[in-house]
Enzyme design. Structure first.
Site, PDB file in Angstrom:
ATOM      1  N   ASP A  82       2.333 107.516  18.822  1.00  9.27           N
ATOM      2  CA  ASP A  82       1.867 106.665  19.921  1.00  9.27           C
ATOM      3  C   ASP A  82       3.008 106.498  20.935  1.00  9.27           C
ATOM      4  OD1 ASP A  82       0.157 104.885  21.248  1.00  9.27           O
ATOM      5  OD2 ASP A  82       0.896 103.145  20.121  1.00  9.27           O
ATOM      6  N   HIS A  83       2.714 106.651  22.203  1.00 14.48           N
ATOM      7  CA  HIS A  83       3.712 106.453  23.271  1.00 14.48           C
ATOM      8  C   HIS A  83       4.982 107.259  23.069  1.00 14.48           C
ATOM      9  CE1 HIS A  83       1.538 103.434  25.539  1.00 14.48           C
ATOM     10  NE2 HIS A  83       1.214 102.868  24.384  1.00 14.48           N
ATOM     11  N   HIS A 179      -0.467  95.579  26.705  1.00 14.65           N
ATOM     12  CA  HIS A 179      -0.003  95.460  25.324  1.00 14.65           C
ATOM     13  C   HIS A 179       0.490  94.038  25.073  1.00 14.65           C
ATOM     14  CE1 HIS A 179       0.606  99.856  26.198  1.00 14.65           C
ATOM     15  NE2 HIS A 179      -0.072  99.921  25.070  1.00 14.65           N
ATOM     16  N   GLY A 180       0.386  93.607  23.840  1.00 13.71           N
ATOM     17  CA  GLY A 180       0.904  92.280  23.485  1.00 13.71           C
ATOM     18  C   GLY A 180      -0.188  91.227  23.523  1.00 13.71           C
ATOM     19  N   HIS A 207      -5.814 101.489  25.584  1.00 10.25           N
ATOM     20  CA  HIS A 207      -4.623 100.862  24.983  1.00 10.25           C
ATOM     21  C   HIS A 207      -4.692  99.356  25.202  1.00 10.25           C
ATOM     22  CE1 HIS A 207      -1.695 104.279  24.175  1.00 10.25           C
ATOM     23  NE2 HIS A 207      -2.779 104.892  24.608  1.00 10.25           N
ATOM     24  N   SER A 210      -5.769  94.629  21.433  1.00 13.72           N
ATOM     25  CA  SER A 210      -5.712  93.323  20.747  1.00 13.72           C
ATOM     26  C   SER A 210      -5.993  92.231  21.768  1.00 13.72           C
ATOM     27  CB  SER A 210      -4.304  93.085  20.169  1.00 13.72           C
ATOM     28  OG  SER A 210      -4.006  94.026  19.183  1.00 13.72           O
ATOM     29  N   ALA A 231      -2.652  97.171  17.974  1.00 17.84           N
ATOM     30  CA  ALA A 231      -1.320  97.034  17.369  1.00 17.84           C
ATOM     31  C   ALA A 231      -0.959  95.570  17.127  1.00 17.84           C
ATOM     32  CB  ALA A 231      -0.263  97.691  18.251  1.00 17.84           C
TER      33      ALA A 231
HETATM   34  P1  13P Z   1      -2.086  96.035  21.488  1.00 17.07           P
HETATM   35  O1  13P Z   1      -0.731  95.725  20.927  1.00 17.07           O
HETATM   36  O2  13P Z   1      -2.399  95.185  22.672  1.00 17.07           O
HETATM   37  O3  13P Z   1      -3.152  96.013  20.468  1.00 17.07           O
HETATM   38  O4  13P Z   1      -2.010  97.532  22.056  1.00 17.07           O
HETATM   39  C1  13P Z   1      -1.994  98.588  21.153  1.00 17.07           C
HETATM   40  C2  13P Z   1      -1.713  99.866  21.822  1.00 17.07           C
HETATM   41  O5  13P Z   1      -2.239 100.168  22.868  1.00 17.07           O
HETATM   42  C3  13P Z   1      -0.806 100.791  21.159  1.00 17.07           C
HETATM   43  O6  13P Z   1      -0.570 101.926  21.925  1.00 17.07           O
END
Ligand code: 13P
Length: 287
Positions: A82-83, A179-180, A207, A210, A231
């Site tokens: 990922d990334h 993210h986060g 992405h 969450s 994540a």
């Molecule tokens: P979150 O942490 O917001 O769930 O994002 C996950 C993500 O996109 C990982 O690449």
């Protein structure tokens, strides 16, 4: 069964109008939890690790965990970088055996993003390993990269040109997720997603999921998202399980005791999100 690539998983999802959940794992218990949740629902599943997770323990450790977990079940499990933030890291993951690679050049100017993505595609495709790239910036802080204030959404015509020029297999799009942990309810540009879908034929990736309401995720899947990344909420679930156990049993010194509770919390969370993705029952069990 052996680890599979994400190629067929996501093309099948695209045909069937569902998505495959991609879950970031940070230790053995999280790997076990995700695979066990997917097995219980007969769902295909993607495990993934970011560069900072890889730095914590090494690509080989996570690959070995994923491989061991996959070999104990009869559902398709893929292991995805990922990334990936450099050509070198992408190649290291590819050589270790990751079955799916993301190269994230979204922080770079368009032409540089095209060129690093194409280089990874050219290296991975002869071995049938698919590649995900990102265009536009997902907000928030993902790993060591920071989207900062400059957070443009994906432009549909740029996305079309990007996919044509790189021959990338999947495209992560920026439509307002971050993210986060979200401060308020995220507002996604769903029309933009439909516009991208209209001109880009490869499976699209969401992405920063969450904290995005489940109905919004379902709406995104209806508009062409085939891979949904979670994540932060897995971290929260694992930590909740561990801290609850330690609060109730402060004298515990056996990591297996609190690790098991963290694992249970992650498993429950992942089972719920697999249902949201609509991929329960799509695991085409194999011998
Ligand atoms: P979150 O942490 O917001 O769930 O994002 C996950 C993500 O996109 C990982 O690449």
């Amino acid at each position: 069964m052996s680890l599979v690539t994400t190629k067929d998983l996501l093309l099948d999802a695209q045909k069937g109008c569902y998505a495959v959940g991609a879950f970031n794992v940070e230790n053995m218990e999280m790997v076990q939890a995700v695979v066990s949740a997917a097995e219980a629902l007969n769902a295909p599943v993607i495990l993934q690790t970011t560069p900072s997770t890889v730095k914590y323990a090494g690509l080989d450790y996570f690959y070995a965990n994923a491989k061991a977990a996959a070999e104990k079940v009869h559902i398709p499990v893929a292991m995805h970088l990922d990334h990936g933030n450099s050509f070198d890291l992408a190649m290291q993951a590819f050589r270790v055996g990751y079955t799916s690679i993301m190269i994230d050049g979204s922080q770079k100017p368009f032409e540089e993003n095209v060129s690093v993505t194409k280089a990874v595609v050219d290296a991975c495709h002869p071995a049938d390993v698919p590649v995900e790239a990102e265009l536009g910036k997902v907000g928030g802080k993902e790993d060591d990269q920071n989207g900062g204030d400059n957070n443009p959404y994906t432009d549909p015509q740029e996305a079309k040109a990007f996919v044509e020029r790189t021959n990338v297999d999947f495209l992560a799009v920026a439509i307002g997720t971050a993210h986060g942990v979200y401060k308020g309810e995220p507002r996604l540009d769903l029309d933009r997603l439909s516009e991208i879908r209209a001109v880009v034929s490869v499976p699209l990736v969401l992405h920063g999921t969450s904290g995005v309401p489940d109905d919004t995720v379902r709406d995104c899947i209806g508009r062409g998202i085939c891979k949904v990344n979670y994540a932060t909420d897995l971290r929260i679930a694992f930590s909740k399980g561990v801290s609850t156990f330690l609060q109730e049993h402060p004298q515990t010194i056996d990591p297996k005791k609190y690790g098991a509770l963290g694992r249970d919390e992650v498993r429950q969370y992942v089972m719920q999100k697999i249902q949201v993705c609509g991929c329960a029952g799509k695991g085409y069990r194999m011998a």
